[in-house]
Design a protein around this motif. Sequence first.
Motif, PDB file in Angstrom:
ATOM      1  N   ASP A   1      71.915  71.836  34.947  1.00  0.00           N
ATOM      2  CA  ASP A   1      72.492  70.563  34.720  1.00  0.00           C
ATOM      3  C   ASP A   1      73.103  70.206  33.548  1.00  0.00           C
ATOM      4  O   ASP A   1      72.433  70.486  32.337  1.00  0.00           O
ATOM      5  N   GLN A   2      74.140  70.034  33.654  1.00  0.00           N
ATOM      6  CA  GLN A   2      75.225  70.027  32.113  1.00  0.00           C
ATOM      7  C   GLN A   2      74.830  69.200  31.236  1.00  0.00           C
ATOM      8  O   GLN A   2      74.669  69.163  29.821  1.00  0.00           O
ATOM      9  N   ILE A   3      74.370  67.837  31.891  1.00  0.00           N
ATOM     10  CA  ILE A   3      73.991  66.605  31.084  1.00  0.00           C
ATOM     11  C   ILE A   3      72.713  67.107  30.238  1.00  0.00           C
ATOM     12  O   ILE A   3      72.535  66.693  28.749  1.00  0.00           O
ATOM     13  N   ILE A   4      71.547  67.501  31.095  1.00  0.00           N
ATOM     14  CA  ILE A   4      70.355  67.897  30.461  1.00  0.00           C
ATOM     15  C   ILE A   4      70.763  69.012  29.278  1.00  0.00           C
ATOM     16  O   ILE A   4      70.039  69.151  28.209  1.00  0.00           O
ATOM     17  N   LYS A   5      71.544  70.006  29.737  1.00  0.00           N
ATOM     18  CA  LYS A   5      71.847  71.223  28.751  1.00  0.00           C
ATOM     19  C   LYS A   5      72.417  70.653  27.473  1.00  0.00           C
ATOM     20  O   LYS A   5      72.250  71.081  26.517  1.00  0.00           O
ATOM     21  N   GLU A   6      73.207  69.696  27.499  1.00  0.00           N
ATOM     22  CA  GLU A   6      74.080  69.250  26.190  1.00  0.00           C
ATOM     23  C   GLU A   6      73.106  68.388  25.442  1.00  0.00           C
ATOM     24  O   GLU A   6      73.098  68.534  24.213  1.00  0.00           O
TER      25      GLU A   6
ATOM     26  N   ARG B   1      74.774  64.059  16.612  1.00  0.00           N
ATOM     27  CA  ARG B   1      75.846  64.986  16.311  1.00  0.00           C
ATOM     28  C   ARG B   1      75.978  66.070  16.941  1.00  0.00           C
ATOM     29  O   ARG B   1      77.132  66.823  17.349  1.00  0.00           O
ATOM     30  N   LEU B   2      74.673  66.700  16.965  1.00  0.00           N
ATOM     31  CA  LEU B   2      74.646  68.299  17.563  1.00  0.00           C
ATOM     32  C   LEU B   2      74.926  67.926  18.935  1.00  0.00           C
ATOM     33  O   LEU B   2      75.412  68.955  19.593  1.00  0.00           O
ATOM     34  N   ARG B   3      74.388  67.043  19.754  1.00  0.00           N
ATOM     35  CA  ARG B   3      74.792  66.954  21.140  1.00  0.00           C
ATOM     36  C   ARG B   3      76.023  66.765  21.427  1.00  0.00           C
ATOM     37  O   ARG B   3      76.850  67.337  22.162  1.00  0.00           O
ATOM     38  N   ASP B   4      76.872  66.031  20.382  1.00  0.00           N
ATOM     39  CA  ASP B   4      78.339  65.737  20.572  1.00  0.00           C
ATOM     40  C   ASP B   4      78.952  67.113  20.504  1.00  0.00           C
ATOM     41  O   ASP B   4      80.061  67.248  21.332  1.00  0.00           O
ATOM     42  N   GLU B   5      78.706  67.855  19.513  1.00  0.00           N
ATOM     43  CA  GLU B   5      79.147  69.242  19.451  1.00  0.00           C
ATOM     44  C   GLU B   5      78.818  70.026  20.695  1.00  0.00           C
ATOM     45  O   GLU B   5      80.016  70.752  21.102  1.00  0.00           O
ATOM     46  N   ALA B   6      77.829  69.960  21.118  1.00  0.00           N
ATOM     47  CA  ALA B   6      77.582  70.541  22.379  1.00  0.00           C
ATOM     48  C   ALA B   6      78.370  70.286  23.566  1.00  0.00           C
ATOM     49  O   ALA B   6      78.516  71.117  24.357  1.00  0.00           O
TER      50      ALA B   6
ATOM     51  N   ARG C   1      80.706  72.553  25.911  1.00  0.00           N
ATOM     52  CA  ARG C   1      80.029  72.566  26.951  1.00  0.00           C
ATOM     53  C   ARG C   1      78.669  73.561  26.890  1.00  0.00           C
ATOM     54  O   ARG C   1      78.537  74.645  27.517  1.00  0.00           O
ATOM     55  N   GLY C   2      78.426  73.423  25.295  1.00  0.00           N
ATOM     56  CA  GLY C   2      77.243  74.533  24.999  1.00  0.00           C
ATOM     57  C   GLY C   2      76.087  73.880  25.124  1.00  0.00           C
ATOM     58  O   GLY C   2      75.563  72.907  26.077  1.00  0.00           O
ATOM     59  N   GLU C   3      74.795  74.453  24.619  1.00  0.00           N
ATOM     60  CA  GLU C   3      73.512  73.718  24.808  1.00  0.00           C
ATOM     61  C   GLU C   3      73.190  72.803  23.529  1.00  0.00           C
ATOM     62  O   GLU C   3      73.599  73.055  22.432  1.00  0.00           O
TER      63      GLU C   3
END
Length: 460
Positions: A240-245, A113-118, A122-124
């Motif tokens: 890397d946006q995917i790793i960041k999210e 859920r936290l990753r979906d929000e990120a 486009r956050g961490e």
Amino acid sequence: MAMIPGLGNAAPTATFSAPAIAATVAVHELRAESEWRFEVAIGQKIEVRVMSGTAELFGTELALNHIYTFWGTKSSIYTWHGCRIEVTGLCEEYTAEETPMLQYANTHFALERLRDEAQQKRGEGPRVLLVGPNNSGKTSLVKLLTAYAIRMGRQPMVINTDPREGLLSIPGTLTATPFASIIDVEQGWGSSPTSTSSPVPVKLPLCYYYGLASPEDNTKLYKPIVTRLALASTSRLAEDQIIKETGMIIDTPGIICQGKGGYDLISHIVSEFSVNTILVLGSERLHIEMQKRFSGHRTSTGESITLVKLDKSGGCVDRDDTFMQQTQEAAIKEYFFGDSKSTLSPHTQQMGFDDVIIYKIREANAMSFLPGGMEEEATGLYEKVEPNPGMLHCMLAVMYATTSDSQDTVRDASVMGFVYVSEVDDKKRRFKVLAPMNTRITDRPLIWGSWPEASMSVIA
């Protein structure tokens, strides 16, 4: 680099099945939400095949009718819906009906859920720290959460801050590794470039050398290496946006959960990695201590820290010193010579004593007892030494630095690889090393630590 086998769960000895003389074939019917726990002795192997149903090993799904081989490991296979497995070979094993897997799965979904929000902002993603006593199952849970994240199409950054273990490296190192492909269930975490070919794509760890068994042996060396690891990891996330999210999952040594000095190291890790989620595994007291320290704490980005207490798996048992030594030696041997599936031939290099720069890590916090109130800043974190018989059968870290660099620069450098000292000739002032890579090491500084310990069995 080689990885340590056997980070999983094992059964209490009282319930192990009696060993037979010859290799046996057994079929186990596992009910839904049960776990088959097994221990294979060092040097021995078993083969496991899932005949029907679904099963997973630390979150990674096992393929139907594929034969998996496990060498010298303590591990477990879990099934959500029930399965039938065929086991060939000898191992100590039992099946558990009660496990904390539902808790662990719920933790994964909360992180999702936290990753979906990120992703939306486009956050961490979450930066998760696992803490708990020795042998509480932290590394197994890190592996599980990593595997579940990968199955959701995520790419977690997995951080190892425990020098007693090796994550895609040998013991004595601290690593950060982005995981974009599945975890290899037979090899543990998988393979990295020097482990030769693998059906699972290799991982590329950021690797730093601490060289002592416990963070408390030399906190003034450990802390800046953790800081450097955090800086490198954060930089990698930014690229890397995917790793960041997806965020980070950070494993810790159990020793730092046993007192004030250790709690200060936990605080340092929390601060450097901007941890916003702490999972406390198997310790009520530790959970209370973490609440005292972090309940009102804010990260560098102003976030509050979420604390979650999780149960320890009943399959976690103590890994004694003998087992740890055997797994350490097996990991080093695999680093230089490969495994049962692929053989490596390390290069032999002969060098003169005057050809190399070697730094020995100063032992423990004994520097506090230097005469005349001398500080370690005046003497340095490392002692410059000549090759000598004391380093026979030891590992030396080859650093991405130059021989003219300062000790601080050498400390902050990443590891290029490792060499094994196989011979020292005092009279001729020459010594011989085994190296997995055929590259010049005389223009790089070498670091000699006390961990991993010297081992003759590597070339035996």
